[in-house]
Design an enzyme around this catalytic site. Structure first.
Site, PDB file in Angstrom:
ATOM      1  N   ASN A   8      51.944   2.696 -39.707  1.00 15.43           N
ATOM      2  CA  ASN A   8      51.852   1.900 -38.477  1.00 15.43           C
ATOM      3  C   ASN A   8      50.691   0.924 -38.633  1.00 15.43           C
ATOM      4  O   ASN A   8      49.535   1.263 -38.441  1.00 15.43           O
ATOM      5  CB  ASN A   8      51.619   2.835 -37.284  1.00 15.43           C
ATOM      6  N   LYS A  10      50.008  -1.695 -36.959  1.00 12.75           N
ATOM      7  CA  LYS A  10      49.529  -2.243 -35.675  1.00 12.75           C
ATOM      8  C   LYS A  10      49.368  -3.774 -35.762  1.00 12.75           C
ATOM      9  O   LYS A  10      50.122  -4.420 -36.487  1.00 12.75           O
ATOM     10  CB  LYS A  10      48.237  -1.539 -35.262  1.00 12.75           C
ATOM     11  N   HIS A  86      54.195   4.580 -28.148  1.00 15.08           N
ATOM     12  CA  HIS A  86      52.857   4.774 -28.721  1.00 15.08           C
ATOM     13  C   HIS A  86      51.819   4.730 -27.598  1.00 15.08           C
ATOM     14  O   HIS A  86      51.955   3.952 -26.647  1.00 15.08           O
ATOM     15  CB  HIS A  86      52.566   3.684 -29.754  1.00 15.08           C
ATOM     16  N   GLU A  88      49.033   3.416 -27.395  1.00 16.96           N
ATOM     17  CA  GLU A  88      48.438   2.096 -27.158  1.00 16.96           C
ATOM     18  C   GLU A  88      49.343   1.250 -26.263  1.00 16.96           C
ATOM     19  O   GLU A  88      48.863   0.439 -25.476  1.00 16.96           O
ATOM     20  CB  GLU A  88      48.153   1.397 -28.499  1.00 16.96           C
ATOM     21  N   GLU A 156      50.957  12.755 -31.422  1.00 17.76           N
ATOM     22  CA  GLU A 156      49.714  12.023 -31.652  1.00 17.76           C
ATOM     23  C   GLU A 156      48.732  12.297 -30.517  1.00 17.76           C
ATOM     24  O   GLU A 156      48.805  11.643 -29.460  1.00 17.76           O
ATOM     25  CB  GLU A 156      49.990  10.517 -31.708  1.00 17.76           C
ATOM     26  N   GLY A 162      42.481   6.926 -34.403  1.00 14.83           N
ATOM     27  CA  GLY A 162      41.408   6.013 -34.788  1.00 14.83           C
ATOM     28  C   GLY A 162      39.999   6.568 -34.645  1.00 14.83           C
ATOM     29  O   GLY A 162      39.021   5.835 -34.767  1.00 14.83           O
ATOM     30  N   SER A 198      44.345   9.766 -37.146  1.00 17.12           N
ATOM     31  CA  SER A 198      43.276   9.848 -38.156  1.00 17.12           C
ATOM     32  C   SER A 198      43.684  10.510 -39.470  1.00 17.12           C
ATOM     33  O   SER A 198      42.839  11.078 -40.161  1.00 17.12           O
ATOM     34  CB  SER A 198      42.048  10.566 -37.574  1.00 17.12           C
TER      35      SER A 198
HETATM   36  P1  PGA Z   1      45.222   6.236 -36.952  1.00 18.82           P
HETATM   37  O1  PGA Z   1      46.433   5.748 -36.016  1.00 18.82           O
HETATM   38  O2  PGA Z   1      45.821   6.827 -38.189  1.00 18.82           O
HETATM   39  O3  PGA Z   1      44.415   4.985 -37.233  1.00 18.82           O
HETATM   40  O4  PGA Z   1      44.450   7.248 -36.158  1.00 18.82           O
HETATM   41  C1  PGA Z   1      47.589   6.500 -35.886  1.00 18.82           C
HETATM   42  C2  PGA Z   1      48.516   5.855 -34.888  1.00 18.82           C
HETATM   43  O5  PGA Z   1      48.029   5.274 -33.911  1.00 18.82           O
HETATM   44  O6  PGA Z   1      49.743   5.891 -35.048  1.00 18.82           O
END
Ligand code: PGA
Length: 237
Positions: A8, A10, A86, A88, A156, A162, A198
Site C-alpha cells: 500500500n 498510499k 482503510h 485513513e 489493521e 505507521g 508497521s
Molecule cells: P504501515 O501502513 O505499514 O506504514 O504501518 C500499513 C497500512 O496503512 O496499510
C-alpha cells in the site's frame, strides 16, 4: 492457501521515483505481490505485467462524480484488487461503514478482489473493546453482501499504522481467529485475513509464525523495493 503481500504505497512517490521503483523490482519473481501505487501510476505497473490493486474507488456506480473512479472502471483496466475501508479513508475522508458497505457491494458486483481494512483505535484496545469494534465493523461492512469468496480482511489496528508499534503474535493470532469466527457465524465460510500495521523486513521474521494469517498489508516498508523483497521472501518461497 496462498499467501500475499500487498504494497500500500498510499500518496507517496513522484514519477521519477516510480521509475526508479519499477527499475528496482524489474528482475523479481513477483508471484504473491500486489502493488497498490497511487492510481495515476497503475498503468505503469500494469504495463509491466504486475498484479495491482487500487487504493480506493467510488461508492457510486457511474456518472457525474468529478474526481472519482468506479469499481467497473477499475475492473475494466484489469486491476484485480482494491483496498477499501482503510482507516485513513475512514478518518480523513469521513468514510462510514455505510459508505464502505456500498463499496463492498460494488466491488463484489464487479468481481474485484476486495481487501477490506478493519481495526481498533488505541482507546478501544485499552478499554478492551477490540472484539466489539471489529464485530460491528464486520456486520455493517458486510451488510447484504452475499458472496464473500473474493473478499479478504486486513486486520489493521489503527494505533499500529505507521507507528512502529505492533501487537504480539498471540494478540494477532487471537484477533484473527475472532474475525474468522465472526465471518463463520455469518456465512459458514472461512475468510482470508492479512495483518497490517508497521510490518517491516525485521519484524516479519517474527510475524510469519502466526499460522492463521494469509499475508500482510505493508505501507511504509513497501516504498523501498529491497525491504518489500525481504518481506515477500520471508513468507513466500
Ligand atoms: P504501515 O501502513 O505499514 O506504514 O504501518 C500499513 C497500512 O496503512 O496499510
Amino acid at each position: 492457501m496462498e499467501k500475499i503481500v500487498v504494497a500500500n504505497m498510499k500518496m507517496n512517490l513522484e514519477l521519477d521515483e516510480v521509475n526508479n521503483y519499477l527499475e528496482g523490482i524489474k528482475s523479481w519473481e513477483t508471484d504473491g505481490l500486489v502493488f497498490c501505487p497511487p492510481s495515476i501510476y497503475l498503468p505503469y505497473f500494469l504495463g509491466k505485467g504486475y498484479e495491482v490493486g487500487i487504493q480506493n474507488y467510488a461508492m457510486y456506480e457511474n456518472g457525474a462524480y468529478t474526481g472519482e473512479i468506479s469499481a467497473k472502471q477499475v475492473k475494466s483496466m484489469n486491476i484485480n484488487y482494491a483496498i477499501i475501508g482503510h482507516s485513513e479513508r475512514r478518518e480523513y475522508f469521513n468514510e462510514t461503514d455505510d459508505i464502505i458497505n456500498k463499496k463492498m457491494k460494488l466491488g463484489v458486483k464487479n468481481n474485484l478482489n476486495i481487501i477490506l481494512c478493519i481495526g481498533e483505535t488505541l482507546k478501544h484496545k485499552e478499554n478492551k473493546q477490540t472484539e466489539e469494534i471489529l464485530k460491528t465493523q464486520i456486520i455493517n461492512d458486510f451488510k447484504d453482501v452475499d458472496d464473500i469468496s473474493n473478499i479478504i480482511i486486513a486486520y489493521e489496528p489503527i494505533w499500529s499504522i505507521g507507528t512502529g508499534l505492533i501487537p504480539t503474535n498471540e494478540e494477532i493470532y487471537n484477533t484473527t481467529k475472532f474475525i474468522k469466527e465472526v465471518i463463520n457465524e455469518l456465512y459458514n465460510k472461512d475468510i482470508r485475513v492479512l495483518y497490517g500495521g508497521s510490518v517491516n523486513d525485521d519484524n516479519v521474521t517474527i510475524l510469519k509464525d502466526i499460522e492463521n494469517l494469509s499475508g500482510f498489508l505493508v505501507g511504509g516498508a513497501s516504498l523501498k523495493p529491497e525491504k518489500l523483497k525481504r518481506i515477500k521472501e520471508t513468507i513466500i518461497c
